[in-house]
Design an enzyme around this catalytic site. Sequence first.
Site, PDB file in Angstrom:
ATOM      1  N   VAL A  84       0.858  -1.184   0.000  1.00  0.00           N
ATOM      2  CA  VAL A  84       0.000   0.000   0.000  1.00  0.00           C
ATOM      3  C   VAL A  84       0.895   1.234   0.000  1.00  0.00           C
ATOM      4  CG1 VAL A  84      -1.715   1.321   1.280  1.00  0.00           C
ATOM      5  CG2 VAL A  84      -1.896  -1.172   1.178  1.00  0.00           C
ATOM      6  N   GLY A 105       4.169   4.225   3.316  1.00  0.00           N
ATOM      7  CA  GLY A 105       3.786   2.995   2.641  1.00  0.00           C
ATOM      8  C   GLY A 105       3.893   1.826   3.601  1.00  0.00           C
ATOM      9  N   LYS A 106       3.342   0.696   3.232  1.00  0.00           N
ATOM     10  CA  LYS A 106       3.441  -0.511   4.051  1.00  0.00           C
ATOM     11  C   LYS A 106       3.042  -1.700   3.191  1.00  0.00           C
ATOM     12  CE  LYS A 106       4.452  -0.977   8.537  1.00  0.00           C
ATOM     13  NZ  LYS A 106       5.415  -0.135   9.279  1.00  0.00           N
ATOM     14  N   GLY A 107       3.583  -2.862   3.505  1.00  0.00           N
ATOM     15  CA  GLY A 107       3.219  -4.038   2.729  1.00  0.00           C
ATOM     16  C   GLY A 107       3.730  -5.303   3.377  1.00  0.00           C
TER      17      GLY A 107
END
Length: 415
Positions: free
Chosen positions: A114, A159-161
């Site tokens: 994301v 962001g992150k994932g």
Amino acid sequence: MEVFHRAADLIGLDRRVRMELEEPDYEHIFYVTVKLHTRLLPLPKEEQEKYKDLKDSELLPDGLEPLLDGSFVFKRRALINANVFMRDGVVRLKDKGLYKVLPGRPERFKAYRVQHNQARGPYKGGIRFHQDVSLDLFKVLAAEMTWKTAISDVPFGGGKGGIKVDPKSLSSEEFEALTLRYMYRLKSLVGPDLDIPAPDVGTDANVMGLLLRQYTDGERERHRLRGIVTGKDTRIGGSEGRVRATGQGLAYTIQEWFADRGSVPAGASFVLQGFGNVGSNAAEILKGLGARLLAVNDAGGTIYNPNGIDVTDLISYVYENPSNLRRTVAGYSKAQQISKTDLWDVEADILIPAALGGEITYRIIRDIARNTPRRTATHNSVRYCIGKEVDMRTAAMVLALKRIEAHYQLEGFSQ
């Protein structure tokens, strides 16, 4: 997003900027496939009788990798100089018992990235490998990274994932293959000036090294791309102190809290929830400052010693003990095992929540306030250009939004 909307209302945030920040720029969902190795699964007790005469098989010990569920991952080198006796796919391992052979198979895992906002710089945020991740979780965490980078005034967005997987259910080779495949699929979405991953739950410097290797593989000027990930080993371009950074920041905060009251942490006692990277490093640093650890809780269990727990020895037990596959404080012999709910009744000067989000509920907060004499950290609100007192979280969000809004005002919107 409650704090976001409250802060946005307070400062009259530009409507278009608000809409840009309410939802992520991009939500990427994809799948990665990995070939899992053959496994040896413990044979159910009701099926063991008919194999009681099966001879012991002798396999190369380092060709079998133990997993948390009691099974073994079978590696081909296990057959070197081996003596194997098998019937109906069942083998008896010497000193271990009967096991059923489960042939290797491909497995599919759901993966995410994301990208929330890049107004102030490239998307920035961790890679989490955990069985409970979801798109909604990563949306929240990516937004939090946008706020955190703005508050700390570093030139990044958020962001992150990660991958929906329990890392402990995989062998070391399978875990490496999964990590490499993740970056193979992710490569077109990230870059040193686009999106920069970092470690998070279930990942570490070793994983960042694998991601760097996969991203730069085949590139002519691969050393110019080392900025693709942070949190990697210092020998391949990582930053000194990165492993302890979050725990160190927590210790600094506690030091400052005591300093504001004309005191120091020395002699204070503390209780710790979570003994991962943040919790273990914070505990080690606080020990060096003279504080005393009384109780620890993690996903595997809870321990307590009224006379104090040796942090260095506990770290060794959790992270350097080959038989502690779960990397948990449970079973530590120099402290008594207590229930998770009993943790909140341990009287101490400091409580450090360093576990995953959602662990501390309203009921727990209520019990802490009623049952324990812990000192409460307070904050004197600062007037962040809004002319009125606000709570700490709202004040921090105001600061973040003003900095992000400034970029939109100066750069405008792409047409």
